[in-house]
Motif scaffolding. Sequence first.
Motif, short mmCIF file in Angstrom:
data_model
loop_
_atom_site.label_atom_id
_atom_site.label_comp_id
_atom_site.label_asym_id
_atom_site.label_seq_id
_atom_site.Cartn_x
_atom_site.Cartn_y
_atom_site.Cartn_z
N HIS A 1 0.85 -1.20 0.00
CA HIS A 1 0.00 0.00 0.00
C HIS A 1 0.88 1.24 0.00
N ARG A 2 0.27 2.37 -0.27
CA ARG A 2 0.98 3.66 -0.28
C ARG A 2 0.32 4.65 0.66
N LEU A 3 -0.28 4.14 1.70
CA LEU A 3 -1.06 4.98 2.60
C LEU A 3 -0.30 5.48 3.81
N GLY A 4 0.80 4.82 4.13
CA GLY A 4 1.45 5.08 5.40
C GLY A 4 0.80 4.22 6.47
N ARG A 5 1.54 3.99 7.52
CA ARG A 5 1.10 3.08 8.58
C ARG A 5 -0.20 3.54 9.24
N ALA A 6 -0.29 4.80 9.60
CA ALA A 6 -1.47 5.28 10.35
C ALA A 6 -2.75 5.16 9.53
N GLU A 7 -2.71 5.54 8.25
CA GLU A 7 -3.91 5.47 7.41
C GLU A 7 -4.29 4.03 7.11
N ALA A 8 -3.31 3.18 6.87
CA ALA A 8 -3.61 1.76 6.63
C ALA A 8 -4.27 1.15 7.86
N LYS A 9 -3.75 1.45 9.04
CA LYS A 9 -4.34 0.93 10.27
C LYS A 9 -5.76 1.47 10.46
#
Length: 107
Positions: free
Chosen positions: A11-19
């Motif tokens: 993914h390309r969302l970053g950890r916080a957004e993916a979580k």
Amino acid sequence: MTEPLVVTISHRLGRAEAKRRIAAGLDQIRAAILPFVGTLELGWQGDRLVFHVTALRQRIEGVIEVEDEIVRIEIMAPLLLRLLAGRVAGRIRREGARLLQKPATEG
């Protein structure tokens, strides 16, 4: 002990957004599998979602680790349920990618 089923989703969302997206999708996931399971326990430990499921009198354990560019799902299941591993992995990849690739909602 059998080898775990491991699925990774980029993914390309970053950890916080993916979580955040995974957490937001938990209700849908829970509703989809609840008719097929006896028990379902899950809880966050930092950026790791630990889960335990009982289905067909078999215990399934797993962890979803959210990282900056990937989500890693590891599932330990008894041999009987491992026979379905290919189907399970494919479904996890499709649903996970859908959850992590949809456009962000404005709010």
